[in-house]
Design a protein around this motif. Structure first.
Motif, PDB file in Angstrom:
ATOM      1  N   VAL A  90      28.782  34.204  37.843  1.00  0.00           N
ATOM      2  CA  VAL A  90      29.860  33.218  37.925  1.00  0.00           C
ATOM      3  C   VAL A  90      30.670  33.215  36.632  1.00  0.00           C
ATOM      4  O   VAL A  90      31.912  33.195  36.653  1.00  0.00           O
ATOM      5  CB  VAL A  90      29.295  31.808  38.222  1.00  0.00           C
ATOM      6  N   ASN A  91      29.983  33.270  35.503  1.00  0.00           N
ATOM      7  CA  ASN A  91      30.692  33.251  34.228  1.00  0.00           C
ATOM      8  C   ASN A  91      31.427  34.558  33.960  1.00  0.00           C
ATOM      9  O   ASN A  91      32.475  34.551  33.314  1.00  0.00           O
ATOM     10  CB  ASN A  91      29.733  32.902  33.087  1.00  0.00           C
ATOM     11  N   LYS A  92      30.917  35.655  34.472  1.00  0.00           N
ATOM     12  CA  LYS A  92      31.664  36.917  34.366  1.00  0.00           C
ATOM     13  C   LYS A  92      32.956  36.835  35.180  1.00  0.00           C
ATOM     14  O   LYS A  92      34.007  37.307  34.747  1.00  0.00           O
ATOM     15  CB  LYS A  92      30.797  38.095  34.832  1.00  0.00           C
ATOM     16  N   LEU A  93      32.886  36.194  36.337  1.00  0.00           N
ATOM     17  CA  LEU A  93      34.082  35.995  37.152  1.00  0.00           C
ATOM     18  C   LEU A  93      35.074  35.080  36.425  1.00  0.00           C
ATOM     19  O   LEU A  93      36.286  35.349  36.420  1.00  0.00           O
ATOM     20  CB  LEU A  93      33.704  35.409  38.509  1.00  0.00           C
ATOM     21  N   ARG A  94      34.578  34.018  35.808  1.00  0.00           N
ATOM     22  CA  ARG A  94      35.455  33.142  35.022  1.00  0.00           C
ATOM     23  C   ARG A  94      36.142  33.924  33.904  1.00  0.00           C
ATOM     24  O   ARG A  94      37.334  33.731  33.643  1.00  0.00           O
ATOM     25  CB  ARG A  94      34.648  31.998  34.401  1.00  0.00           C
ATOM     26  N   LEU A  95      35.389  34.781  33.259  1.00  0.00           N
ATOM     27  CA  LEU A  95      35.942  35.579  32.168  1.00  0.00           C
ATOM     28  C   LEU A  95      37.045  36.509  32.681  1.00  0.00           C
ATOM     29  O   LEU A  95      38.113  36.615  32.066  1.00  0.00           O
ATOM     30  CB  LEU A  95      34.824  36.380  31.498  1.00  0.00           C
ATOM     31  N   ARG A  96      36.804  37.159  33.810  1.00  0.00           N
ATOM     32  CA  ARG A  96      37.836  38.026  34.398  1.00  0.00           C
ATOM     33  C   ARG A  96      39.085  37.228  34.757  1.00  0.00           C
ATOM     34  O   ARG A  96      40.206  37.676  34.531  1.00  0.00           O
ATOM     35  CB  ARG A  96      37.302  38.733  35.646  1.00  0.00           C
ATOM     36  N   THR A  97      38.879  36.047  35.326  1.00  0.00           N
ATOM     37  CA  THR A  97      40.007  35.194  35.698  1.00  0.00           C
ATOM     38  C   THR A  97      40.812  34.794  34.467  1.00  0.00           C
ATOM     39  O   THR A  97      42.047  34.857  34.472  1.00  0.00           O
ATOM     40  CB  THR A  97      39.514  33.944  36.442  1.00  0.00           C
ATOM     41  N   LEU A  98      40.120  34.393  33.419  1.00  0.00           N
ATOM     42  CA  LEU A  98      40.812  34.029  32.175  1.00  0.00           C
ATOM     43  C   LEU A  98      41.575  35.222  31.598  1.00  0.00           C
ATOM     44  O   LEU A  98      42.715  35.073  31.141  1.00  0.00           O
ATOM     45  CB  LEU A  98      39.811  33.495  31.151  1.00  0.00           C
ATOM     46  N   ASN A  99      40.969  36.392  31.629  1.00  0.00           N
ATOM     47  CA  ASN A  99      41.649  37.595  31.122  1.00  0.00           C
ATOM     48  C   ASN A  99      42.908  37.901  31.927  1.00  0.00           C
ATOM     49  O   ASN A  99      43.939  38.284  31.373  1.00  0.00           O
ATOM     50  CB  ASN A  99      40.709  38.800  31.123  1.00  0.00           C
ATOM     51  N   GLU A 100      42.824  37.717  33.240  1.00  0.00           N
ATOM     52  CA  GLU A 100      44.001  37.940  34.086  1.00  0.00           C
ATOM     53  C   GLU A 100      45.089  36.914  33.784  1.00  0.00           C
ATOM     54  O   GLU A 100      46.285  37.253  33.754  1.00  0.00           O
ATOM     55  CB  GLU A 100      43.612  37.889  35.562  1.00  0.00           C
ATOM     56  N   MET A 101      44.693  35.675  33.550  1.00  0.00           N
ATOM     57  CA  MET A 101      45.666  34.635  33.217  1.00  0.00           C
ATOM     58  C   MET A 101      46.346  34.949  31.876  1.00  0.00           C
ATOM     59  O   MET A 101      47.561  34.786  31.735  1.00  0.00           O
ATOM     60  CB  MET A 101      44.988  33.263  33.174  1.00  0.00           C
ATOM     61  N   ILE A 102      45.579  35.412  30.912  1.00  0.00           N
ATOM     62  CA  ILE A 102      46.137  35.783  29.615  1.00  0.00           C
ATOM     63  C   ILE A 102      47.113  36.944  29.780  1.00  0.00           C
ATOM     64  O   ILE A 102      48.208  36.939  29.205  1.00  0.00           O
ATOM     65  CB  ILE A 102      45.010  36.139  28.612  1.00  0.00           C
ATOM     66  N   ALA A 103      46.721  37.923  30.583  1.00  0.00           N
ATOM     67  CA  ALA A 103      47.595  39.083  30.805  1.00  0.00           C
ATOM     68  C   ALA A 103      48.906  38.658  31.461  1.00  0.00           C
ATOM     69  O   ALA A 103      49.988  39.132  31.075  1.00  0.00           O
ATOM     70  CB  ALA A 103      46.874  40.116  31.669  1.00  0.00           C
ATOM     71  N   ARG A 104      48.843  37.744  32.443  1.00  0.00           N
ATOM     72  CA  ARG A 104      50.066  37.266  33.095  1.00  0.00           C
ATOM     73  C   ARG A 104      50.962  36.514  32.115  1.00  0.00           C
ATOM     74  O   ARG A 104      52.178  36.704  32.095  1.00  0.00           O
ATOM     75  CB  ARG A 104      49.724  36.372  34.288  1.00  0.00           C
ATOM     76  N   GLU A 105      50.355  35.660  31.298  1.00  0.00           N
ATOM     77  CA  GLU A 105      51.156  34.925  30.314  1.00  0.00           C
ATOM     78  C   GLU A 105      51.776  35.867  29.287  1.00  0.00           C
ATOM     79  O   GLU A 105      52.921  35.695  28.890  1.00  0.00           O
ATOM     80  CB  GLU A 105      50.301  33.861  29.605  1.00  0.00           C
ATOM     81  N   TYR A 106      51.019  36.866  28.880  1.00  0.00           N
ATOM     82  CA  TYR A 106      51.525  37.823  27.911  1.00  0.00           C
ATOM     83  C   TYR A 106      52.695  38.608  28.498  1.00  0.00           C
ATOM     84  O   TYR A 106      53.723  38.782  27.856  1.00  0.00           O
ATOM     85  CB  TYR A 106      50.409  38.775  27.464  1.00  0.00           C
ATOM     86  N   GLN A 107      52.533  39.059  29.742  1.00  0.00           N
ATOM     87  CA  GLN A 107      53.608  39.795  30.398  1.00  0.00           C
ATOM     88  C   GLN A 107      54.839  38.914  30.577  1.00  0.00           C
ATOM     89  O   GLN A 107      55.960  39.351  30.401  1.00  0.00           O
ATOM     90  CB  GLN A 107      53.139  40.349  31.739  1.00  0.00           C
ATOM     91  N   ALA A 108      54.627  37.667  30.966  1.00  0.00           N
ATOM     92  CA  ALA A 108      55.751  36.749  31.164  1.00  0.00           C
ATOM     93  C   ALA A 108      56.503  36.504  29.854  1.00  0.00           C
ATOM     94  O   ALA A 108      57.736  36.484  29.826  1.00  0.00           O
ATOM     95  CB  ALA A 108      55.268  35.431  31.763  1.00  0.00           C
ATOM     96  N   SER A 109      55.779  36.348  28.760  1.00  0.00           N
ATOM     97  CA  SER A 109      56.424  36.114  27.474  1.00  0.00           C
ATOM     98  C   SER A 109      57.078  37.392  26.952  1.00  0.00           C
ATOM     99  O   SER A 109      58.090  37.337  26.263  1.00  0.00           O
ATOM    100  CB  SER A 109      55.424  35.569  26.449  1.00  0.00           C
ATOM    101  N   TYR A 110      56.542  38.529  27.286  1.00  0.00           N
ATOM    102  CA  TYR A 110      57.070  39.818  26.837  1.00  0.00           C
ATOM    103  C   TYR A 110      58.372  40.142  27.577  1.00  0.00           C
ATOM    104  O   TYR A 110      59.285  40.701  27.012  1.00  0.00           O
ATOM    105  CB  TYR A 110      56.040  40.923  27.067  1.00  0.00           C
ATOM    106  N   GLN A 111      58.464  39.765  28.859  1.00  0.00           N
ATOM    107  CA  GLN A 111      59.636  40.060  29.668  1.00  0.00           C
ATOM    108  C   GLN A 111      60.809  39.155  29.330  1.00  0.00           C
ATOM    109  O   GLN A 111      61.936  39.476  29.633  1.00  0.00           O
ATOM    110  CB  GLN A 111      59.303  39.930  31.160  1.00  0.00           C
ATOM    111  N   GLN A 112      60.580  38.034  28.671  1.00  0.00           N
ATOM    112  CA  GLN A 112      61.676  37.108  28.349  1.00  0.00           C
ATOM    113  C   GLN A 112      62.380  37.536  27.148  1.00  0.00           C
ATOM    114  O   GLN A 112      62.783  37.977  26.375  1.00  0.00           O
ATOM    115  CB  GLN A 112      61.143  35.695  28.130  1.00  0.00           C
TER     116      GLN A 112
END
Length: 112
Positions: A90-112
């Motif tokens: 469960v915690n490995k899944l949480r970690l993957r989810t958090l990493n994906e959220m970070i990647a999305r935020e990073y991409q969103a900030s990079y594209q602006q």
């Protein structure tokens, strides 16, 4: 984004602790299993010497209170071991989810 990164570190700390618990519970399971099997075998040999029919020795021995208690102890240790393994997943899944959220935020900030 800093909150997400902080959450990643929190999950990593939880995972470290769970892995330690997993090891300890695995060792406890092995010890309980060994104790149960040894006592069951002694009880089976005792029943065999008493002339108990072979076909029912297993049931007779497993029905004895001290053997049933050892089996309960073994089964409880197994449940804890499996639950700890699931908590790790469960915690490995949480970690993957958090990493994906970070990647999305990073991409969103990079594209602006």
């Amino acid at each position: 984004m800093q909150d997400l990164v902080a959450s990643v570190y929190e999950v990593l700390d939880v995972l470290d602790e769970l892995v330690k618990q997993y090891e300890a519970s695995g060792c406890q399971l092995a010890e309980n299993e060994a104790e149960y099997r040894k006592k069951l075998r002694i009880e089976q040999l005792t029943e065999r010497q008493r002339g108990t029919p072979v076909s029912i020795i297993g049931d007779v021995c497993r029905g004895k209170t001290h053997i049933a208690d050892l089996k309960l102890k073994r089964d409880s240790a197994e449940a804890i071991y499996k639950a700890t393994g699931e908590a790790i997943n469960v915690n490995k899944l949480r970690l993957r989810t958090l990493n994906e959220m970070i990647a999305r935020e990073y991409q969103a900030s990079y594209q602006q």
